[in-house]
Design a protein around this motif. Structure first.
Motif, PDB file in Angstrom:
ATOM      1  N   ALA A 149       0.840  -1.199   0.000  1.00  0.00           N
ATOM      2  CA  ALA A 149       0.000   0.000   0.000  1.00  0.00           C
ATOM      3  C   ALA A 149       0.872   1.244   0.000  1.00  0.00           C
ATOM      4  CB  ALA A 149      -0.915   0.001   1.223  1.00  0.00           C
ATOM      5  N   ILE A 150       0.412   2.271  -0.738  1.00  0.00           N
ATOM      6  CA  ILE A 150       1.127   3.541  -0.826  1.00  0.00           C
ATOM      7  C   ILE A 150       0.118   4.668  -0.636  1.00  0.00           C
ATOM      8  CG2 ILE A 150       2.576   5.043  -2.235  1.00  0.00           C
ATOM      9  CD1 ILE A 150       3.295   2.609  -3.930  1.00  0.00           C
ATOM     10  N   TYR A 151       0.502   5.662   0.184  1.00  0.00           N
ATOM     11  CA  TYR A 151      -0.354   6.829   0.396  1.00  0.00           C
ATOM     12  C   TYR A 151       0.537   8.052   0.580  1.00  0.00           C
ATOM     13  CZ  TYR A 151      -3.550  10.095   2.656  1.00  0.00           C
ATOM     14  OH  TYR A 151      -4.283  11.216   2.970  1.00  0.00           O
ATOM     15  N   GLU A 152       0.132   9.178  -0.011  1.00  0.00           N
ATOM     16  CA  GLU A 152       0.846  10.427   0.209  1.00  0.00           C
ATOM     17  C   GLU A 152      -0.063  11.366   0.987  1.00  0.00           C
ATOM     18  OE1 GLU A 152       3.538  13.650  -2.192  1.00  0.00           O
ATOM     19  OE2 GLU A 152       1.874  12.728  -3.253  1.00  0.00           O
ATOM     20  N   ASP A 153       0.446  11.895   2.116  1.00  0.00           N
ATOM     21  CA  ASP A 153      -0.379  12.788   2.933  1.00  0.00           C
ATOM     22  C   ASP A 153      -0.278  14.229   2.444  1.00  0.00           C
ATOM     23  OD1 ASP A 153       1.981  13.878   4.022  1.00  0.00           O
ATOM     24  OD2 ASP A 153       1.850  12.693   5.858  1.00  0.00           O
ATOM     25  N   LYS A 154      -0.997  15.129   3.101  1.00  0.00           N
ATOM     26  CA  LYS A 154      -1.079  16.537   2.684  1.00  0.00           C
ATOM     27  C   LYS A 154       0.270  17.237   2.680  1.00  0.00           C
ATOM     28  CE  LYS A 154      -5.778  17.088   4.339  1.00  0.00           C
ATOM     29  NZ  LYS A 154      -6.634  17.682   5.378  1.00  0.00           N
ATOM     30  N   SER A 155       1.177  16.816   3.545  1.00  0.00           N
ATOM     31  CA  SER A 155       2.488  17.456   3.614  1.00  0.00           C
ATOM     32  C   SER A 155       3.493  16.859   2.631  1.00  0.00           C
ATOM     33  CB  SER A 155       3.034  17.387   5.041  1.00  0.00           C
ATOM     34  OG  SER A 155       3.260  16.047   5.410  1.00  0.00           O
ATOM     35  N   GLY A 156       3.083  15.844   1.878  1.00  0.00           N
ATOM     36  CA  GLY A 156       3.972  15.237   0.891  1.00  0.00           C
ATOM     37  C   GLY A 156       4.758  14.055   1.402  1.00  0.00           C
ATOM     38  N   ASP A 157       4.520  13.653   2.659  1.00  0.00           N
ATOM     39  CA  ASP A 157       5.177  12.447   3.185  1.00  0.00           C
ATOM     40  C   ASP A 157       4.545  11.219   2.543  1.00  0.00           C
ATOM     41  OD1 ASP A 157       6.577  14.156   4.804  1.00  0.00           O
ATOM     42  OD2 ASP A 157       5.701  13.459   6.683  1.00  0.00           O
ATOM     43  N   LEU A 158       5.370  10.245   2.249  1.00  0.00           N
ATOM     44  CA  LEU A 158       4.908   9.004   1.646  1.00  0.00           C
ATOM     45  C   LEU A 158       4.784   7.940   2.724  1.00  0.00           C
ATOM     46  CD1 LEU A 158       4.367   8.331  -1.348  1.00  0.00           C
ATOM     47  CD2 LEU A 158       6.604   7.242  -1.380  1.00  0.00           C
TER      48      LEU A 158
END
Length: 183
Positions: A149-158
Motif C-alpha cells: 500500500a502507498i499513500y501520500e499525505d497533505k504534507s507530501g510524506d509518503l
C-alpha cells in the motif's frame, strides 16, 4: 464479464472506467456503454504484459498505468496499445521487481510498490526510475518485506504499508524511512 473474475482495481477518469481483473484489463466507456477487454498475447508486444492486473493509476495528463505480475504497462490511447516496462529493461526505466503490488500517481511521479524489490519512484516524461530497497546494514532503509500500500499525505510524506514489516514513512525530500511497528 461472462465469468467469475477477481476485480483488483477500479479507476475512473473522465468518461472511462478502467477495471483491473485477474484475466486482463477492461475499458468501459460510460458515455456509450461500450466495453473493451485487453489481454496478454505472446505474439503481440503491444498487448498488456500479463493478464493478472494488480493495480491501476493515472497521471494528470490522463496516461493510464497498469501494474501486473510482470511489470508495468503504459496505455497509449492514440494507438489503443500498451508499452511495457519491466526489470529486464536494463536501462533507466528498469524496475527493481516485476511483481507490482500497488501504484500511486502524483503529478509526474509514479510510486511503485513491489513484492520483493522495495519501492520504485518513476518520473515522467523520460521514465527515469529510482529504487528504494531494504539494506540490513543501513537502519533507515525500507522494511525488507513486500510493499502492498502507498499513500501520500497533505504534507507530501509518503506512507508505505508492508507485509509484516509495519508501516514506513518517507518524509518529503528525504531518502530515509521511519518505521512504525508493534515493537
Amino acid at each position: 464479464f461472462g465469468e467469475a473474475v477477481f476485480i483488483s482495481s477500479l479507476l475512473k477518469k473522465d468518461n472511462i472506467l478502467w477495471i483491473g481483473v485477474d484475466n486482463g484489463l477492461y475499458k468501459f466507456l460510460t458515455n456509450n456503454n461500450s466495453l473493451e477487454h485487453y489481454t496478454h498475447s505472446e505474439s503481440d508486444k503491444n498487448s498488456i504484459s500479463q493478464d493478472m492486473v494488480t493495480n491501476l493509476a493515472v497521471f494528470d495528463d490522463g496516461t493510464l498505468v497498469a501494474g501486473t505480475l510482470r511489470g508495468l504497462n503504459m496505455y497509449n490511447a492514440e494507438k489503443n496499445s500498451f508499452s511495457r516496462i519491466s526489470s529486464k529493461s536494463g536501462d533507466k526505466t528498469s524496475l527493481s521487481n516485476d511483481y507490482i503490488n500497488c501504484l500511486l500517481a502524483d503529478n509526474d511521479v509514479l510510486w511503485i510498490g513491489t513484492e520483493s524489490g522495495g519501492i520504485n519512484k518513476m518520473m515522467l516524461p523520460k521514465l527515469i526510475t529510482r529504487n528504494y530497497i531494504h539494506n540490513a546494514d543501513i537502519p533507515n532503509t525500507l522494511s525488507p518485506n513486500p510493499v502492498n500500500a502507498i499513500y501520500e499525505d497533505k504534507s507530501g510524506d509518503l506512507w508505505l504499508g508492508t507485509v509484516e514489516g509495519g508501516l514506513n514513512r518517507k518524509p518529503k525530500g528525504s531518502s530515509s524511512f521511519i518505521h512504525y511497528t508493534t515493537h
